[in-house]
Design a protein around this motif. Structure first.
Motif, PDB file in Angstrom:
ATOM      1  N   ASN A  86       0.823  -1.227  -0.070  1.00  0.00           N
ATOM      2  CA  ASN A  86      -0.094   0.047  -0.021  1.00  0.00           C
ATOM      3  C   ASN A  86       1.022   1.218   0.014  1.00  0.00           C
ATOM      4  O   ASN A  86       1.012   1.972   1.108  1.00  0.00           O
ATOM      5  CB  ASN A  86      -0.894   0.058   1.058  1.00  0.00           C
ATOM      6  CG  ASN A  86      -0.229  -0.421   2.466  1.00  0.00           C
ATOM      7  OD1 ASN A  86       0.613  -1.056   2.587  1.00  0.00           O
ATOM      8  ND2 ASN A  86      -0.869   0.223   3.577  1.00  0.00           N
ATOM      9  N   TYR A  87       1.336   1.712  -1.095  1.00  0.00           N
ATOM     10  CA  TYR A  87       1.975   3.023  -1.361  1.00  0.00           C
ATOM     11  C   TYR A  87       1.719   3.723  -2.705  1.00  0.00           C
ATOM     12  O   TYR A  87       1.229   2.952  -3.659  1.00  0.00           O
ATOM     13  CB  TYR A  87       3.642   2.575  -1.226  1.00  0.00           C
ATOM     14  CG  TYR A  87       4.132   1.805  -2.523  1.00  0.00           C
ATOM     15  CD1 TYR A  87       5.106   2.438  -3.499  1.00  0.00           C
ATOM     16  CD2 TYR A  87       3.998   0.411  -2.273  1.00  0.00           C
ATOM     17  CE1 TYR A  87       5.377   1.643  -4.408  1.00  0.00           C
ATOM     18  CE2 TYR A  87       4.469  -0.229  -3.481  1.00  0.00           C
ATOM     19  CZ  TYR A  87       5.391   0.421  -4.529  1.00  0.00           C
ATOM     20  OH  TYR A  87       5.827  -0.406  -5.467  1.00  0.00           O
ATOM     21  N   LEU A  88       1.876   4.879  -2.820  1.00  0.00           N
ATOM     22  CA  LEU A  88       1.522   5.813  -3.914  1.00  0.00           C
ATOM     23  C   LEU A  88       2.625   6.779  -4.410  1.00  0.00           C
ATOM     24  O   LEU A  88       2.943   7.458  -3.166  1.00  0.00           O
ATOM     25  CB  LEU A  88       0.084   5.871  -3.767  1.00  0.00           C
ATOM     26  CG  LEU A  88      -0.470   6.763  -4.972  1.00  0.00           C
ATOM     27  CD1 LEU A  88      -0.728   5.912  -6.355  1.00  0.00           C
ATOM     28  CD2 LEU A  88      -1.646   7.477  -4.606  1.00  0.00           C
ATOM     29  N   VAL A  89       3.016   7.009  -5.451  1.00  0.00           N
ATOM     30  CA  VAL A  89       3.854   8.080  -5.833  1.00  0.00           C
ATOM     31  C   VAL A  89       2.812   9.243  -6.430  1.00  0.00           C
ATOM     32  O   VAL A  89       2.246   8.865  -7.331  1.00  0.00           O
ATOM     33  CB  VAL A  89       4.877   7.819  -6.873  1.00  0.00           C
ATOM     34  CG1 VAL A  89       5.636   8.922  -7.168  1.00  0.00           C
ATOM     35  CG2 VAL A  89       5.968   6.896  -5.885  1.00  0.00           C
ATOM     36  N   VAL A  90       2.816  10.355  -5.971  1.00  0.00           N
ATOM     37  CA  VAL A  90       2.064  11.563  -6.593  1.00  0.00           C
ATOM     38  C   VAL A  90       3.271  11.958  -7.566  1.00  0.00           C
ATOM     39  O   VAL A  90       4.006  12.661  -7.250  1.00  0.00           O
ATOM     40  CB  VAL A  90       1.638  12.395  -5.521  1.00  0.00           C
ATOM     41  CG1 VAL A  90       0.981  13.352  -6.490  1.00  0.00           C
ATOM     42  CG2 VAL A  90       0.520  11.835  -4.545  1.00  0.00           C
ATOM     43  N   ALA A  91       3.165  11.800  -8.864  1.00  0.00           N
ATOM     44  CA  ALA A  91       3.966  12.204  -9.980  1.00  0.00           C
ATOM     45  C   ALA A  91       3.773  13.683 -10.168  1.00  0.00           C
ATOM     46  O   ALA A  91       2.683  14.082 -10.681  1.00  0.00           O
ATOM     47  CB  ALA A  91       3.874  11.507 -11.240  1.00  0.00           C
ATOM     48  N   LEU A  92       4.872  14.501  -9.922  1.00  0.00           N
ATOM     49  CA  LEU A  92       4.791  15.955 -10.352  1.00  0.00           C
ATOM     50  C   LEU A  92       5.171  16.444 -11.761  1.00  0.00           C
ATOM     51  O   LEU A  92       4.911  17.349 -12.177  1.00  0.00           O
ATOM     52  CB  LEU A  92       5.306  16.485  -9.244  1.00  0.00           C
ATOM     53  CG  LEU A  92       5.027  16.404  -7.743  1.00  0.00           C
ATOM     54  CD1 LEU A  92       5.990  17.244  -6.854  1.00  0.00           C
ATOM     55  CD2 LEU A  92       3.652  16.775  -7.693  1.00  0.00           C
ATOM     56  N   ASP A  93       5.626  15.469 -12.567  1.00  0.00           N
ATOM     57  CA  ASP A  93       5.770  15.548 -14.137  1.00  0.00           C
ATOM     58  C   ASP A  93       5.496  14.405 -14.865  1.00  0.00           C
ATOM     59  O   ASP A  93       5.403  13.353 -14.293  1.00  0.00           O
ATOM     60  CB  ASP A  93       7.213  16.210 -14.214  1.00  0.00           C
ATOM     61  CG  ASP A  93       8.117  15.261 -13.903  1.00  0.00           C
ATOM     62  OD1 ASP A  93       8.069  14.148 -13.923  1.00  0.00           O
ATOM     63  OD2 ASP A  93       9.103  15.966 -12.974  1.00  0.00           O
ATOM     64  N   ASP A  94       5.572  14.448 -16.169  1.00  0.00           N
ATOM     65  CA  ASP A  94       5.251  13.327 -17.136  1.00  0.00           C
ATOM     66  C   ASP A  94       6.278  12.372 -17.174  1.00  0.00           C
ATOM     67  O   ASP A  94       6.074  11.039 -16.799  1.00  0.00           O
ATOM     68  CB  ASP A  94       5.073  13.950 -18.460  1.00  0.00           C
ATOM     69  CG  ASP A  94       3.837  14.813 -18.661  1.00  0.00           C
ATOM     70  OD1 ASP A  94       3.081  14.564 -18.018  1.00  0.00           O
ATOM     71  OD2 ASP A  94       3.991  15.553 -19.693  1.00  0.00           O
ATOM     72  N   ASN A  95       7.657  12.705 -16.821  1.00  0.00           N
ATOM     73  CA  ASN A  95       8.537  11.830 -16.831  1.00  0.00           C
ATOM     74  C   ASN A  95       8.425  10.714 -15.644  1.00  0.00           C
ATOM     75  O   ASN A  95       8.726   9.589 -15.719  1.00  0.00           O
ATOM     76  CB  ASN A  95      10.033  12.460 -16.810  1.00  0.00           C
ATOM     77  CG  ASN A  95      10.244  13.200 -18.167  1.00  0.00           C
ATOM     78  OD1 ASN A  95       9.910  12.636 -19.021  1.00  0.00           O
ATOM     79  ND2 ASN A  95      11.291  14.252 -18.035  1.00  0.00           N
ATOM     80  N   ILE A  96       8.180  11.165 -14.521  1.00  0.00           N
ATOM     81  CA  ILE A  96       8.029  10.525 -13.280  1.00  0.00           C
ATOM     82  C   ILE A  96       6.944   9.580 -13.307  1.00  0.00           C
ATOM     83  O   ILE A  96       6.849   8.502 -12.949  1.00  0.00           O
ATOM     84  CB  ILE A  96       7.785  11.423 -11.966  1.00  0.00           C
ATOM     85  CG1 ILE A  96       9.177  11.987 -11.527  1.00  0.00           C
ATOM     86  CG2 ILE A  96       7.491  10.401 -10.649  1.00  0.00           C
ATOM     87  CD1 ILE A  96      10.581  10.971 -11.403  1.00  0.00           C
ATOM     88  N   GLU A  97       5.614  10.185 -14.152  1.00  0.00           N
ATOM     89  CA  GLU A  97       4.662   9.188 -14.219  1.00  0.00           C
ATOM     90  C   GLU A  97       4.927   7.881 -15.075  1.00  0.00           C
ATOM     91  O   GLU A  97       4.681   6.892 -14.642  1.00  0.00           O
ATOM     92  CB  GLU A  97       3.457  10.040 -14.607  1.00  0.00           C
ATOM     93  CG  GLU A  97       2.434   9.347 -15.184  1.00  0.00           C
ATOM     94  CD  GLU A  97       1.052   9.854 -15.634  1.00  0.00           C
ATOM     95  OE1 GLU A  97       0.025   9.675 -15.475  1.00  0.00           O
ATOM     96  OE2 GLU A  97       1.417  11.113 -16.273  1.00  0.00           O
TER      97      GLU A  97
END
Length: 362
Positions: free
Chosen positions: A120-131
């Motif tokens: 149960n973890y989640l990354v909030v991507a702040l740009d397209d590359n990280i997504e």
């Protein structure tokens, strides 16, 4: 015969470790049930003419510390609600914000989460590359809808600028009814943190303190000789909570905290960690209404900052044998190198992995 005994001993140790983990998890569940029942009892008495409680004998009275959670509102963000329903476990998850400036550290961060087996973890991507990077590595990721005020900082901001965004971003998670373990990405996970939380406060945070006194608070005597007989004044001090690793429950005081910090950061040129602590600790006084949020300091040897590790733990034969839940490289600018060394020491068993680093930064 000797090999058989050694094998049996190893199996017994493994079995005992498994039992310990199971009991720790059960203990956490029971604590959560007690807190929930206490909260329901408190709510049942609200609005009644008669008092729900009578004060018991001296030394037996204990106030409730756990505020009730809000009613979830999925209309706030239906897309995020769907993601959280799939990712969260028991309405809890780890959340981290990241842009392309921290890609290499992010990979170390989620690799260790996977190794520990935390789902149960989640990354909030702040740009397209990280997504794209997260998706290609099988990492749960969420990209927020466009927001001009947030996006300008998210794409190009450094550590402190991006760190301040979390108070704005996390609000929706709490409104949806989820408890969040907010994590910076300069953190190494060595065990599952959800087995080691109390869940009895609005905010449960790791400390920047490095001793019992600095982490948990102490009476500091101020000396002013010119006052003569009254020269000594007692003050209370505690080292700040770290705004890069804290557990926050979906309560009204918790959401008010996020609003207060995000509001001030939008108006002031300030460090988010300083504002976070000011809002948590400064009491009501003339002209100011303080926040009525409950708080708990995490165990500094379980949720460890890098000052504790490099100044104390690595030099102590007894302490160095204990495995913390996380180590946060918050005190040192050479973060990535120290993160890799922490893995070598705690995961790969390389006993000298930490030795060549100075206590502080050079």
């Amino acid at each position: 015969m000797v090999g058989s005994v050694a094998c049996e001993s190893s199996d017994k140790v493994t079995s005992l470790k498994s039992q310990l983990v199971s009991l720790e998890r059960k203990n956490a569940e029971l604590k959560s049930q007690i807190n929930e029942l206490s909260m329901k009892l408190q709510l049942a008495g609200q609005g009644k003419n008669e008092s729900l409680y009578k004060a018991g004998p001296f030394g037996t009275v204990k106030a409730l510390r756990t505020n009730p959670t809000i009613i979830p509102d999925e209309s706030v963000n239906p897309r995020l609600a769907k993601i959280l329903e799939e990712v969260a476990v028991k309405k809890e998850l780890i959340v981290a914000l990241a842009n392309s400036n921290v890609r290499e550290m992010l990979e170390v961060w989620f690799t260790n989460i996977k190794r520990v087996g935390i789902p149960n973890y989640l990354v909030v991507a702040l740009d397209d590359n990280i997504e794209s990077f997260c998706k290609s590595n099988g990492v749960p990721v969420y990209r927020r809808d466009p927001d001009e005020d947030v996006d300008s900082i998210a794409k190009t901001g450094g550590n402190h600028a991006v760190s301040g965004l979390k108070f704005h971003v996390l609000r929706e998670f709490l409104q949806l009814g989820y408890s969040i373990l907010l994590s910076d990405i300069d953190i190494i996970f060595l065990r599952n943190p959800f087995d080691h939380l109390y869940r009895d406060s609005d905010v449960e945070s790791m400390s920047d303190g490095h001793t019992n006194m600095t982490a948990y608070g102490f009476n500091d005597v101020f000396d002013e000789p010119s006052m003569g007989w009254a020269r000594y004044v007692h003050t209370m001090r505690i080292w700040v909570y770290n705004s890069g690793f804290f557990y926050i429950r979906p309560t009204i005081p918790a959401i008010e905290l996020l609003d207060r910090v995000a509001g001030r950061l939008s108006r002031e040129k300030a460090w988010d960690q300083a504002v976070f602590n000011e809002e948590l600790f400064i009491p009501s006084h003339p002209g100011y209404e303080g926040l009525h949020a409950s708080r708990r300091t995490m165990d500094m040897y379980v949720f460890m900052n890098s000052k504790v590790l490099f100044k104390t733990v690595r030099k102590d034969a007894r302490l160095s044998k204990l495995k913390p839940v996380i180590v946060h490289s918050n005190y040192h600018p050479d973060k990535l190198d120290r993160m890799k060394a922490i893995i070598e020491f705690y995961v790969n068993g390389k006993q000298n992995a930490l030795q060549h680093f100075p206590d502080g930064s050079e």
